[in-house]
Design a protein around this motif. Structure first.
Motif, short mmCIF file in Angstrom:
data_model
loop_
_atom_site.label_atom_id
_atom_site.label_comp_id
_atom_site.label_asym_id
_atom_site.label_seq_id
_atom_site.Cartn_x
_atom_site.Cartn_y
_atom_site.Cartn_z
N SER A 1 -47.51 10.84 -0.48
CA SER A 1 -48.23 9.61 -0.19
C SER A 1 -49.67 9.76 -0.65
O SER A 1 -50.09 10.83 -1.08
CB SER A 1 -48.18 9.33 1.31
OG SER A 1 -48.92 10.34 2.00
N ARG B 1 -49.42 6.46 -13.34
CA ARG B 1 -48.75 5.19 -13.69
C ARG B 1 -49.03 4.83 -15.15
O ARG B 1 -48.15 4.45 -15.90
CB ARG B 1 -49.23 4.09 -12.74
CG ARG B 1 -48.68 2.69 -13.01
CD ARG B 1 -47.21 2.52 -12.69
NE ARG B 1 -46.32 2.62 -13.83
CZ ARG B 1 -45.04 2.25 -13.81
NH1 ARG B 1 -44.50 1.77 -12.71
NH2 ARG B 1 -44.29 2.39 -14.87
N THR C 1 -40.42 6.63 -7.16
CA THR C 1 -40.94 7.44 -6.05
C THR C 1 -39.77 8.16 -5.40
O THR C 1 -38.67 7.61 -5.29
CB THR C 1 -41.66 6.58 -5.00
OG1 THR C 1 -40.72 5.67 -4.43
CG2 THR C 1 -42.83 5.83 -5.62
N THR D 1 -42.60 6.62 -0.29
CA THR D 1 -42.05 5.28 -0.12
C THR D 1 -42.64 4.54 1.08
O THR D 1 -42.82 3.33 1.04
CB THR D 1 -40.51 5.37 -0.01
OG1 THR D 1 -40.03 6.09 -1.15
CG2 THR D 1 -39.87 4.00 -0.01
N THR D 2 -42.95 5.27 2.17
CA THR D 2 -43.53 4.57 3.34
C THR D 2 -44.77 5.27 3.90
O THR D 2 -45.30 4.84 4.91
CB THR D 2 -42.51 4.45 4.49
OG1 THR D 2 -42.15 5.78 4.93
CG2 THR D 2 -41.26 3.71 4.07
N SER E 1 -46.37 2.47 -3.60
CA SER E 1 -46.29 1.06 -3.99
C SER E 1 -47.48 0.24 -3.49
O SER E 1 -47.68 -0.89 -3.91
CB SER E 1 -44.99 0.45 -3.45
OG SER E 1 -44.99 0.51 -2.04
N ASP E 2 -48.28 0.79 -2.58
CA ASP E 2 -49.51 0.10 -2.18
C ASP E 2 -50.57 0.19 -3.28
O ASP E 2 -51.58 -0.52 -3.22
CB ASP E 2 -50.11 0.73 -0.91
CG ASP E 2 -49.45 0.19 0.35
OD1 ASP E 2 -48.42 -0.51 0.22
OD2 ASP E 2 -49.95 0.48 1.45
N HIS E 3 -50.36 1.10 -4.23
CA HIS E 3 -51.41 1.37 -5.22
C HIS E 3 -51.03 0.99 -6.64
O HIS E 3 -51.89 0.54 -7.40
CB HIS E 3 -51.80 2.86 -5.16
CG HIS E 3 -52.25 3.27 -3.80
ND1 HIS E 3 -53.57 3.21 -3.39
CD2 HIS E 3 -51.54 3.68 -2.71
CE1 HIS E 3 -53.65 3.59 -2.12
NE2 HIS E 3 -52.44 3.88 -1.67
N PRO F 1 -47.51 -0.42 -9.36
CA PRO F 1 -46.12 -0.91 -9.39
C PRO F 1 -45.14 0.25 -9.50
O PRO F 1 -45.39 1.21 -10.21
CB PRO F 1 -46.07 -1.77 -10.66
CG PRO F 1 -47.49 -2.03 -11.05
CD PRO F 1 -48.29 -0.88 -10.52
N VAL F 2 -44.05 0.13 -8.75
CA VAL F 2 -43.03 1.19 -8.71
C VAL F 2 -41.71 0.61 -9.22
O VAL F 2 -41.34 -0.50 -8.84
CB VAL F 2 -42.89 1.72 -7.26
CG1 VAL F 2 -41.67 2.61 -7.13
CG2 VAL F 2 -44.15 2.45 -6.84
N ASP F 3 -41.02 1.35 -10.08
CA ASP F 3 -39.77 0.83 -10.64
C ASP F 3 -38.58 1.03 -9.72
O ASP F 3 -37.66 0.22 -9.70
CB ASP F 3 -39.49 1.50 -11.99
CG ASP F 3 -40.54 1.12 -13.01
OD1 ASP F 3 -40.63 -0.08 -13.33
OD2 ASP F 3 -41.31 2.00 -13.44
N GLU G 1 -37.49 3.06 -5.73
CA GLU G 1 -37.86 3.95 -4.62
C GLU G 1 -36.61 4.67 -4.14
O GLU G 1 -35.67 4.04 -3.66
CB GLU G 1 -38.46 3.14 -3.47
CG GLU G 1 -39.77 2.48 -3.86
CD GLU G 1 -40.44 1.74 -2.71
OE1 GLU G 1 -41.64 1.88 -2.54
OE2 GLU G 1 -39.77 1.02 -2.00
#
Ligand code: SF4
Ligand code: SF4
Lengths: 388, 257
Positions: B61, B75, B83, B89-90, B126-128, B130-132, B134
């Motif tokens: 994280s 990225r 991720t 992820t969380t 994903s807060d920072h 784009p994630v393809d 998880e």
């Protein structure tokens, strides 16, 4: 009454003493059957290979309620003193994971090798009336329709069924109201009623097929006298009268067809976890998905068929998206299909009143109660005023 | 032979357990190395190749300013970014700080807390950026990791179901521990582990995070109704994926009781 009807139609009732029944698993094994029956594992009665009568849950009873199941000791040493557990014959006939084929890609092309592994020849030991009704429902869908499911058919085809009539239903059972129990009327080779009283510990046996007659001939059985038949009859009647829950399958069919917009669906969705347990334990739910898996090179692939559930998003995923993307739509679909749409599709209801979906729902949602709620909340057409 | 795609493995705030699942593949590891060029994977090799990378696996994280900057670089250098694990992820177990004052923790844990430079919250990748995709789990399941890599190589979506642990649990024939009286997160947790804990008669701890349609409120209400005290409900909801909004909100609701 069902028992005496069978007796009148030809096959007589027999008595087999508790000790003499011990030979039955071995007799079946000697004829090449894999004997599957109730055993205790992880605190519940599940269906596994039965090596001998000693493997049965002797002296166990179960307490079932919405979202709750506990085994409890009983003093009488009954072999079948419990009702249905979380598993059903579907686990054996319609396996949760089944390999469909293996594929190999090479320069010469793609070669597909169907899975031709011969399944075991199964003998179900201790199937209940609702289980037999559920098998009949799955037969209708998976082997008697226009397309035969070969995985199911190959496991189901040569099976032998020893049914056990229920004498102590669980509090979650409602097979009397669905007309599917507590006494087996069809779909078995042998049916047992366990009696424990001052006369002794014995089984009243009826024969359902020539194969059953041949197997019974290998046990120490004598024709049952009237008093034994009457005792069995009384035990069935007691079981039927003890049943706590009921549905009206005829009413439910129309009720659900009319009530797609009932506010009750949202109320259920407030509690429902969309976990899918109800569909997994339901002995008639048959839906599957197909997973294709390949290795890193992509040269070897396998196709697996697995149980799926209408409570998953993948189940209703079409190219435009998930059709039933909310829990209320999922639950409505499940119950409406089971109790209403099933009739149009397969000519019978999809519910056999076993109560598994009630007991094994982690939050104890009870379809019999929800049906009552839907009926109560139904907007009835206003009664025409009658003027004098 | 076609150019082998370049794979990179990146670590942020995490325990390394998820990356190690890649090494854990043992039987398939050589095959993986044959299909992809392992361009950056400090747990496995000191050699590090320049980007861009075709597939980046990101573990951990974001908990520092430096990580906030570094994830942008990763990225930027990655065609696909996946991720791996609960942290990425969380926010992971370290997202428990999000419920408290992180400087108070630092005071207790470190001899010289003033040397610690950290953000107030632990946040998912994903807060920072784009994630393809998880991939869930604490740690991830190595079979699922292999499936994600295979799917990436074949340019197809990975077969990683998003339904509940219960589906896997029933398929493997385990007896439901929830109905036997043990609070279990399985009904709201995403499948993927193979229902390991219920198969050993333990309640699910929710390592794989929330499933596709989690009704956290109903499950928590059911526990409370069956006599589980509020503080225990809070502890069950605040574990590896405490940072997921539905778990955080529900746990805070019971925390007030
Ligand atoms: S009704 Fe119960 S078992 Fe079925 S999906 Fe909802 S919570 Fe799960
Ligand atoms: S719907 Fe419920 S009660 Fe009816 S057959 Fe299925 S599990 Fe049994």
């Amino acid at each position: 009454m069902q028992l005496s009807a069978l007796v009148e139609e030809g096959p007589a009732a027999f008595v087999v003493q508790r000790e003499a029944l011990a030979a039955l698993p071995a007799v079946l094994r000697a004829r090449g059957y894999l004997v599957v029956g109730p055993v205790v594992r992880e605190g519940a009665v599940v269906l596994e290979e039965l090596r001998s009568l000693e493997d049965l849950p002797r002296g166990w009873a179960d307490d079932q309620a919405p979202g709750a199941y506990r085994l409890r000791r009983r003093e009488d040493g009954a072999l079948f003193g419990f009702a249905v557990g979380p598993q059903s014959p579907k686990c054996w006939f319609h396996p949760a994971d089944a390999l469909v084929f293996r594929a190999r890609r090479s320069r010469a092309g793609t070669e597909i090798a169907p899975n031709v592994e011969a399944p075991p020849k199964l003998a179900l030991f201790g199937a209940r009336a609702c289980d037999l009704a559920a098998i009949a429902v799955q037969d209708r869908v998976l082997r008697e329709g226009p397309a035969v499911d070969s995985i199911y058919d190959s496991r189901r085809r040569d099976c032998f069924v020893v049914a056990v009539n229920c004498t102590e239903p669980a509090r979650t059972c409602f097979c009397v109201s669905t007309g599917t129990g507590p006494c087996a009327t069809a779909g078995f080779d042998l049916a047992l009623t366990e009696l424990i009283d001052e006369v002794g510990h014995r089984f009243i046996v009826t024969v359902g097929s020539p194969a059953g007659r041949r197997i019974l001939a290998e046990l120490h059985a004598r024709p049952a006298g009237t008093s034994d038949v009457e005792s069995a009859h009384a035990a069935h009647a007691r079981a039927a009268s003890e049943m706590k829950r009921a549905i009206d399958p005829v009413e439910a069919r129309g009720l659900l067809a009319r009530n797609a917009e009932s506010p009750v669906w949202e109320e259920i969705a407030d509690r429902c976890l969309a976990c899918g347990n109800c569909t997994m334990v339901c002995p008639t739910c048959f839906c599957t998905t197909v997973d294709d898996v390949a290795d890193l090179t992509g040269d070897h692939a396998e196709r697996w068929r697995r149980w799926d559930s209408c409570f998953t998003f993948q189940f209703s995923h079409l190219n435009s998206g998930v059709v039933r993307a909310g829990t209320s739509a999922q639950y409505r679909h499940w119950l409406t299909h089971k109790l209403s749409g099933w009739n149009e599709q397969f000519g019978q209801s999809g519910c056999v009143g076993c109560g598994r979906c009630i007991t094994w729902c982690p939050v104890g949602i009870d379809l019999t109660e929800e049906l009552v709620r839907i009926r109560e909340r139904e907007d009835r057409p206003a009664r025409p005023e009658i003027h004098a | 032979m076609a150019r082998r795609p370049k794979l990179a493995v990146w670590k942020f705030t995490s325990c390394d357990g998820c990356q190690l699942s890649l090494l854990d593949l043992e039987d398939e590891l050589l095959e993986v190395a044959g299909q992809v060029k392992i361009a950056h994977f400090p747990e496995a090799t000191r050699r590090s190749l320049q980007g861009p990378y075709d597939l980046s696996l990101v573990e951990g994280s974001i908990t520092t300013e430096a990580e906030k900057a570094r994830i942008l670089e990763v990225r930027g250098a990655s065609r696909r970014l996946v991720t791996i694990g609960a942290c990425a992820t969380t926010g992971g177990i370290q997202a428990l700080r999000n419920f408290a004052d992180v400087s108070a923790f630092a005071e207790v844990v470190y001899a010289r807390p003033e040397t610690i430079s950290t953000l107030a919250d632990s946040t998912p990748i994903s807060d920072h950026v784009p994630v393809d995709f998880e991939l869930r789990g604490c740690p991830i399941n190595k079979r699922q990791l292999l499936e994600v890599i295979c799917a990436f190589l074949a340019r197809r979506p990975p077969v990683v179901p998003t339904y509940s642990v219960c589906v896997e649990c029933k398929r493997r024939g385990a007896v439901c521990v929830a109905v036997m009286g043990t609070p279990c997160l399985g009904p709201i947790t995403q499948a993927g582990c193979g229902a390991i804990c219920p198969a050993y008669t333990r309640g699910c701890y929710g390592c794989f995070g929330l499933d596709e349609s989690p009704n956290v409120a109903s499950l928590a209400r059911h526990w409370r109704g069956s006599g589980v005290p509020a503080d225990q409900v809070v502890r069950m909801l605040q574990t590896f994926n405490a940072g997921a909004a539905p778990l955080r909100e529900e746990s805070e609701r019971h925390g007030r009781d």
